[in-house]
Design an enzyme around this catalytic site. Structure first.
Site, PDB file in Angstrom:
ATOM      1  N   CYS A  60      -4.447  -9.539   3.412  1.00  0.00           N
ATOM      2  CA  CYS A  60      -6.100  -9.191   3.899  1.00  0.00           C
ATOM      3  C   CYS A  60      -6.910  -9.476   2.607  1.00  0.00           C
ATOM      4  CB  CYS A  60      -5.999  -7.745   4.342  1.00  0.00           C
ATOM      5  SG  CYS A  60      -4.855  -7.163   5.486  1.00  0.00           S
ATOM      6  N   HIS A  84     -13.138  -5.061   4.297  1.00  0.00           N
ATOM      7  CA  HIS A  84     -11.893  -5.664   5.058  1.00  0.00           C
ATOM      8  C   HIS A  84     -11.817  -4.703   6.183  1.00  0.00           C
ATOM      9  CE1 HIS A  84      -8.247  -6.372   6.719  1.00  0.00           C
ATOM     10  NE2 HIS A  84      -7.476  -5.452   5.960  1.00  0.00           N
ATOM     11  N   ASN A 100      -7.479  -5.124  13.072  1.00  0.00           N
ATOM     12  CA  ASN A 100      -7.338  -5.736  11.739  1.00  0.00           C
ATOM     13  C   ASN A 100      -6.973  -7.171  11.790  1.00  0.00           C
ATOM     14  OD1 ASN A 100      -6.366  -6.433   9.146  1.00  0.00           O
ATOM     15  ND2 ASN A 100      -5.485  -4.244   8.765  1.00  0.00           N
TER      16      ASN A 100
END
Ligand code: UT7
Length: 329
Positions: free
Chosen positions: A116, A256, A286
């Site tokens: 990520c 993020h 996500n």
């Protein structure tokens, strides 16, 4: 050492697959509920790639939009980074296919695997190469087709993640005319293969009939460990920017998109109100390396990038890895 060339962001792009997988859809697949998912994560739906879509194809769509936004032709690129944990194949690099399909005939390219955190780490590399004159125009893509490595029998993971691609074109500030890159950070803490990983398919556990039967090619996650880690690091990264530049300088924080609860807890710990952030996790879940550049493009469209103010992009992920970048818009 020659003088550094100021760096800017000339354009941004985003692409998400058409198909939405809602919490209600997931209720039919695993033992979960819309209420549980919304309450614990803030996610209502996520996008899922079509059968003929792979990481490079969705990357190309985001990249084309970013190049158009930057008013730049693919031939002008001299480097392409693709940040991903779901490359088309382990090798060759997905960046090579992206470059070919874009028509970026003069570019080099490679993939960057930092989960990520991938986009913000790649962005720092892009900015450094431009600042030192080693590259002029760099395309940074963050893209994932996580649905291909999710176990839709594992409710701990399959409700959280989605597919998508984001891209940004870095070049000299002179040419970009916006988005001055000011700096960033990178960090990691290893020894976390049991926390968040795709165990099989590499040299540690090569793909075998047994590894596939045991589902080791699927993402595995110890959610609580990730949760605690993320709250701590995210608060630290944002506090660092506040200490360095002052809170009033910050126009928007684009984190993020890990989990709404993680973001809210972290911000509460450092007294940062949620209206300073841009979040879209409710619609996309996500999307790992894609989440920051996707949200950056959307924040731009929503008029959230304020002239003269800072855009702060903190990220963290498997590894564990983390980092942030700061841009003055
Ligand atoms: O980029 C980094 C990627 N990773 C992440 O974003 C994950 C970070 N972690 C989290 O977001 C949270 O830890 C989760 C959302 C994954 C879980 O929330 P939690 O509040 O930490 O729940 P928990 O893991 O403590 O689990 C509570 C219960 C468990 O049941 P039991 O053992 O108490 O009976 C889980 O089995 O919730 C259960 N559970 C679910 N229930 C319904 C776990 N997933 C689900 C689900 N639906 N999808």
């Amino acid at each position: 050492m020659a003088e550094m060339i100021p760096v800017g962001i000339a354009g941004m792009g985003k692409y998400v697959p058409a198909k939405a997988l809602t919490n209600l859809d997931l209720e039919k697949i695993v033992d979960t509920s819309d209420e549980w998912i919304v309450q614990r994560t803030g996610i209502s739906e996520r996008r899922i790639a079509a059968d003929d879509e792979v990481t490079s194809t969705i990357s190309v769509k985001a990249a084309q939009q970013a190049l158009e936004d930057a008013n730049m032709s693919p031939e002008e690129l001299d480097l392409i980074f693709c940040a991903t944990v779901t490359p088309d194949q382990l090798f060759p690099a997905t960046a090579c296919r992206i470059g070919y399909d874009l028509g970026a005939k003069n570019a080099g390219g490679f993939d960057l695997g930092a989960a990520c955190s991938g986009f913000v780490l790649a962005a720092q590399n892009a900015a450094s190469l431009i600042a030192t004159g080693q590259a002029k125009n760099v395309l940074v893509v963050g893209a994932e087709v996580l649905s291909r490595i999710l176990d839709y029998k594992d409710r701990n993971t399959c409700v959280l993640f989605g597919d998508g691609a984001g891209a940004a074109v870095f070049t000299s500030l002179d040419r970009a005319g916006q988005g001055e890159y000011l700096g960033g950070s990178m960090g990691m803490e290893g020894n976390a293969e049991d926390v968040l990983a795709q165990p099989a398919g590499g040299s540690r556990i090569p793909a075998t009939i047994e590894s596939v039967q045991a589902g080791q090619h699927f993402m595995k996650m110890g959610g609580t460990k990730v949760y605690k880690f993320a709250v701590r690091i995210f608060a630290k990264l944002v506090q660092q920017v506040i200490d360095e530049y002052g809170r009033d300088e910050i126009g928007v924080i684009i984190p993020h998109q890990v989990n709404q609860r993680i973001i809210e807890n972290a911000m509460a710990n450092i007294d940062v109100p949620m209206d300073m952030l841009y979040c879209n996790i409710d619609r996309y879940g996500n999307t790992s390396a894609a989440s920051v550049p996707m949200a950056l493009r959307e924040a731009h469209e929503a008029g959230r990038l304020q002239k003269g103010k800072l855009v702060v992009m903190p990220a963290f992920g498997a590894g564990m890895t983390w980092g942030h970048i700061v841009v003055r818009w």
